[in-house]
Design an enzyme around this catalytic site. Structure first.
Site, PDB file in Angstrom:
ATOM      1  N   LYS A  22      -5.893  13.692   5.611  1.00 43.63           N
ATOM      2  CA  LYS A  22      -6.113  13.343   7.026  1.00 43.63           C
ATOM      3  C   LYS A  22      -7.485  12.700   7.213  1.00 43.63           C
ATOM      4  CE  LYS A  22      -7.643  16.541  10.054  1.00 43.63           C
ATOM      5  NZ  LYS A  22      -8.807  16.072  10.830  1.00 43.63           N
ATOM      6  N   ASN A  23      -8.503  13.305   6.615  1.00 38.73           N
ATOM      7  CA  ASN A  23      -9.861  12.828   6.877  1.00 38.73           C
ATOM      8  C   ASN A  23     -10.171  11.492   6.200  1.00 38.73           C
ATOM      9  OD1 ASN A  23     -10.179  15.031   8.439  1.00 38.73           O
ATOM     10  ND2 ASN A  23     -11.608  16.119   7.084  1.00 38.73           N
ATOM     11  N   CYS A 116     -16.210  20.387  21.440  1.00 38.49           N
ATOM     12  CA  CYS A 116     -14.836  20.688  21.046  1.00 38.49           C
ATOM     13  C   CYS A 116     -14.782  22.104  20.510  1.00 38.49           C
ATOM     14  CB  CYS A 116     -14.328  19.696  20.021  1.00 38.49           C
ATOM     15  SG  CYS A 116     -14.917  20.069  18.395  1.00 38.49           S
ATOM     16  N   ARG A 121     -20.453  18.955  19.233  1.00 36.95           N
ATOM     17  CA  ARG A 121     -20.416  18.019  18.096  1.00 36.95           C
ATOM     18  C   ARG A 121     -21.189  16.785  18.520  1.00 36.95           C
ATOM     19  NH1 ARG A 121     -14.442  18.374  15.231  1.00 36.95           N
ATOM     20  NH2 ARG A 121     -15.377  17.747  13.285  1.00 36.95           N
ATOM     21  N   ASP A 306     -14.212  23.231   5.925  1.00 36.35           N
ATOM     22  CA  ASP A 306     -12.789  23.247   6.274  1.00 36.35           C
ATOM     23  C   ASP A 306     -12.003  24.289   5.471  1.00 36.35           C
ATOM     24  OD1 ASP A 306     -13.258  21.259   8.073  1.00 36.35           O
ATOM     25  OD2 ASP A 306     -12.302  19.662   6.944  1.00 36.35           O
ATOM     26  N   ARG A 398      -2.068  18.937  13.815  1.00 40.02           N
ATOM     27  CA  ARG A 398      -3.055  17.855  13.704  1.00 40.02           C
ATOM     28  C   ARG A 398      -3.336  17.523  12.234  1.00 40.02           C
ATOM     29  NH1 ARG A 398      -8.249  19.550  15.483  1.00 40.02           N
ATOM     30  NH2 ARG A 398      -8.706  17.614  14.429  1.00 40.02           N
TER      31      ARG A 398
HETATM   32  C1  UD1 Z   1     -15.752  15.656   9.301  1.00 41.40           C
HETATM   33  C2  UD1 Z   1     -14.329  16.111   9.106  1.00 41.40           C
HETATM   34  C3  UD1 Z   1     -14.201  17.604   9.365  1.00 41.40           C
HETATM   35  C4  UD1 Z   1     -15.196  18.370   8.508  1.00 41.40           C
HETATM   36  C5  UD1 Z   1     -16.590  17.809   8.692  1.00 41.40           C
HETATM   37  C6  UD1 Z   1     -17.609  18.447   7.772  1.00 41.40           C
HETATM   38  C7  UD1 Z   1     -13.057  14.147   9.708  1.00 41.40           C
HETATM   39  C8  UD1 Z   1     -12.100  13.510  10.652  1.00 41.40           C
HETATM   40  N1  UD1 Z   1     -13.471  15.376  10.027  1.00 41.40           N
HETATM   41  O1  UD1 Z   1     -16.085  15.872  10.671  1.00 41.40           O
HETATM   42  O2  UD1 Z   1     -12.883  18.008   9.030  1.00 41.40           O
HETATM   43  O3  UD1 Z   1     -15.187  19.729   8.898  1.00 41.40           O
HETATM   44  O4  UD1 Z   1     -16.597  16.391   8.438  1.00 41.40           O
HETATM   45  O5  UD1 Z   1     -17.232  18.306   6.454  1.00 41.40           O
HETATM   46  O6  UD1 Z   1     -13.381  13.598   8.673  1.00 41.40           O
HETATM   47  N2  UD1 Z   1     -23.806  16.268  13.614  1.00 41.40           N
HETATM   48  C9  UD1 Z   1     -24.901  16.018  14.420  1.00 41.40           C
HETATM   49  N3  UD1 Z   1     -25.076  14.747  14.887  1.00 41.40           N
HETATM   50  C10 UD1 Z   1     -24.235  13.718  14.581  1.00 41.40           C
HETATM   51  C11 UD1 Z   1     -23.112  13.989  13.746  1.00 41.40           C
HETATM   52  C12 UD1 Z   1     -22.931  15.279  13.270  1.00 41.40           C
HETATM   53  O7  UD1 Z   1     -25.683  16.911  14.722  1.00 41.40           O
HETATM   54  O8  UD1 Z   1     -24.440  12.586  15.042  1.00 41.40           O
HETATM   55  C13 UD1 Z   1     -23.580  17.650  13.122  1.00 41.40           C
HETATM   56  C14 UD1 Z   1     -22.261  18.219  13.677  1.00 41.40           C
HETATM   57  O9  UD1 Z   1     -22.444  18.768  14.944  1.00 41.40           O
HETATM   58  C15 UD1 Z   1     -21.926  19.262  12.652  1.00 41.40           C
HETATM   59  C16 UD1 Z   1     -22.436  18.641  11.352  1.00 41.40           C
HETATM   60  O10 UD1 Z   1     -23.370  17.628  11.738  1.00 41.40           O
HETATM   61  O11 UD1 Z   1     -22.617  20.451  12.916  1.00 41.40           O
HETATM   62  C17 UD1 Z   1     -21.351  18.047  10.480  1.00 41.40           C
HETATM   63  O12 UD1 Z   1     -20.712  17.006  11.174  1.00 41.40           O
HETATM   64  P1  UD1 Z   1     -20.032  15.755  10.462  1.00 41.40           P
HETATM   65  O13 UD1 Z   1     -20.328  15.776   9.000  1.00 41.40           O
HETATM   66  O14 UD1 Z   1     -20.397  14.561  11.245  1.00 41.40           O
HETATM   67  O15 UD1 Z   1     -18.507  16.096  10.659  1.00 41.40           O
HETATM   68  P2  UD1 Z   1     -17.381  15.196  11.290  1.00 41.40           P
HETATM   69  O16 UD1 Z   1     -17.500  13.805  10.771  1.00 41.40           O
HETATM   70  O17 UD1 Z   1     -17.308  15.421  12.756  1.00 41.40           O
END
Ligand code: UD1
Length: 419
Positions: A22-23, A116, A121, A306, A398
């Site tokens: 999915k990711n 969420c 996030r 995850d 999902r």
């Molecule tokens: C992706 C995955 C999700 C997985 C996560 C971490 C997808 C669709 N989803 O989510 O399944 O759990 O990686 O491996 O690929 N953060 C900030 N600022 C930002 C962006 C992120 O503070 O601009 C923080 C987030 O709040 C969170 C952490 O960084 O605490 C990790 O987020 P991120 O690696 O961005 O995860 P996603 O891309 O949302």
């Protein structure tokens, strides 16, 4: 509302093919708009999050055809650059469309993704990175208004945290930027390498995906291509956990075992025997699992956040006390309250959860609060004595293709009820 009814206590054994990741599929679908011709995405899982991405592509004006696990995207008719609130709300990770849309059209307008189920996030890293590439971003009544003058400009971006989504957004924006972009401390997840492989096959010049520095030499244009999505390492972990909690055995076919590198030692510590041969993995579990000393979730190649919830279900019936430290998301223990209903003994203090293994769980009605937490409840329900009802199935849909069919094929007894 749909739910699953599980009859627990059956030992699972057999073999399965794991769905596409999915990711990977979600950023790949966003990336298809960058090309000037058709892309074929094969092994694309049939999930509601993929439906949400396809809805966005169609809204933007792309032609879509979908059969079995192939999605064909024709981006040539794209005429919009905005994503309305209702489509953004279907899936928070649609933020990854931002970099692609602005690179393609020079403009983008998307509704601001709010908090969420995993806690806040933020997208500060996405926005500051895009600004460094020359995107002008204004916030306007819950919308992000983005534009750039001419092509985006390559930059040296240092991520303070290796965010998966921010890394993807940079890659999508920088692939056709003028000059070279260097990302220091990018996310190194296998899904990042999959996106780089796709983009390179479209004509991009990306080096160092999966390493601690990534180089993106901007090219003037990209074409479409055909691409096979990598197998889903989190779905693989989920099914291994389901077999392990029943003392069962399972063969996973057509996976990439190295992607499970952070998870395999944990399962071995819990007493499972794991054998890898080529693209196959066989797990054989002991009658009772052992505790795992401590699990700390970390960016790849650390233990994946995850997989935290699925492994917690195993720990809840293991012999001894296990400790979890959730370092990635602030609010990722929503499954704990539900596991308690099944008889687990878990205490949470901030980012730490202490799980005292009990000899057995017993069936109850529980509710999936998020995707992986929901999968953890299914795993626990498979082991629990009696009947477990898992509500909130839309969260699980999902990320898992008809989870009950896969698990029933290896001996589970699960019925989906649509109400
Ligand atoms: C992706 C995955 C999700 C997985 C996560 C971490 C997808 C669709 N989803 O989510 O399944 O759990 O990686 O491996 O690929 N953060 C900030 N600022 C930002 C962006 C992120 O503070 O601009 C923080 C987030 O709040 C969170 C952490 O960084 O605490 C990790 O987020 P991120 O690696 O961005 O995860 P996603 O891309 O949302």
């Amino acid at each position: 509302m749909s739910k699953l009814i599980l009859q627990g206590g059956r030992r699972l054994s057999g073999e399965i093919f794991v769905q596409g990741a999915k990711n990977s599929a979600l950023p790949l679908l966003a990336a298809t708009i960058l090309g000037d011709s058709v892309s074929e995405i094969h092994n694309c899982p049939d999930l509601s999050d993929v439906d949400a991405s396809i809805n966005i592509l169609q809204y933007l004006g792309c032609g879509i055809s979908r059969s079995n696990n192939t999605v064909v995207v024709d981006p040539r008719g794209m005429f919009r650059y905005d994503i309305p609130d209702n489509l953004m709300r279907e899936m928070r990770s649609s933020i990854v469309f931002l970099g692609a849309i602005v690179a393609k059209t020079g403009r983008a307008r998307i509704s601001f993704p709010g908090g969420c189920e995993l806690g806040p996030r933020p997208i500060d890293l996405h926005l500051s990175s895009l600004r460094q590439l020359g995107v002008i971003i204004e916030e306007d009544h819950g919308y992000l208004d983005c534009r750039c003058e001419g092509r985006l400009k390559g930059a040296h971006i240092t991520l303070s945290f290796p965010s998966v989504g921010a890394t993807e957004n940079i890659m999508l924006a920088a692939a056709t930027a003028e000059g070279t972009t260097i990302i220091s401390n990018p996310a190194r997840e296998p899904e990042i390498s999959d996106l780089a492989d796709y983009l390179n096959s479209c004509g991009a010049r990306i080096h160092g995906a999966g390493e601690s520095t990534m180089y993106i030499e901007g090219v003037e244009k990209l074409s479409g291509t055909a691409h096979q999505v990598i197998p889903d390492r989190i779905a693989a972990t989920t099914f291994m956990s389901a077999a392990a909690i029943t003392g069962g055995s399972l063969v996973l076919r057509e996976i990439v075992p190295s992607h499970l590198g952070p998870v395999i030692p944990v399962m071995e510590e819990m007493g499972c025997d794991i054998k890898v041969q080529g693209h196959e993995l066989k797990i054989t579990a002991p009658p009772r699992l052992k505790r795992v000393k401590i699990i700390r979730t970390l960016p790849y190649p650390g233990f994946p956040t995850d997989a935290q919830a699925p492994i917690m279900s195993l720990a809840s019936v293991a012999d001894g006390t296990s400790v979890f430290v959730e370092n990635i998301f602030e609010n990722r223990y929503k499954h704990v309250g539900e596991l308690l209903r099944l008889g687990a003994k878990i205490k949470v203090e901030g980012r730490v959860a202490v799980v005292e293994g009990v000899p057995r769980l017993s069936g109850a009605t529980v509710c999936a609060m998020d995707l992986r937490g929901g999968a953890a409840l299914v795993i626990a329900g498979i082991a629990a004595e009696g009947i477990t009802e898992v509500d909130g199935l839309h969260h699980i849909d999902r990320g898992y293709e008809r989870i009950e069919e896969t698990l029933n094929s290896i001996g589970a007894k699960i019925t989906r009820v649509n109400e």
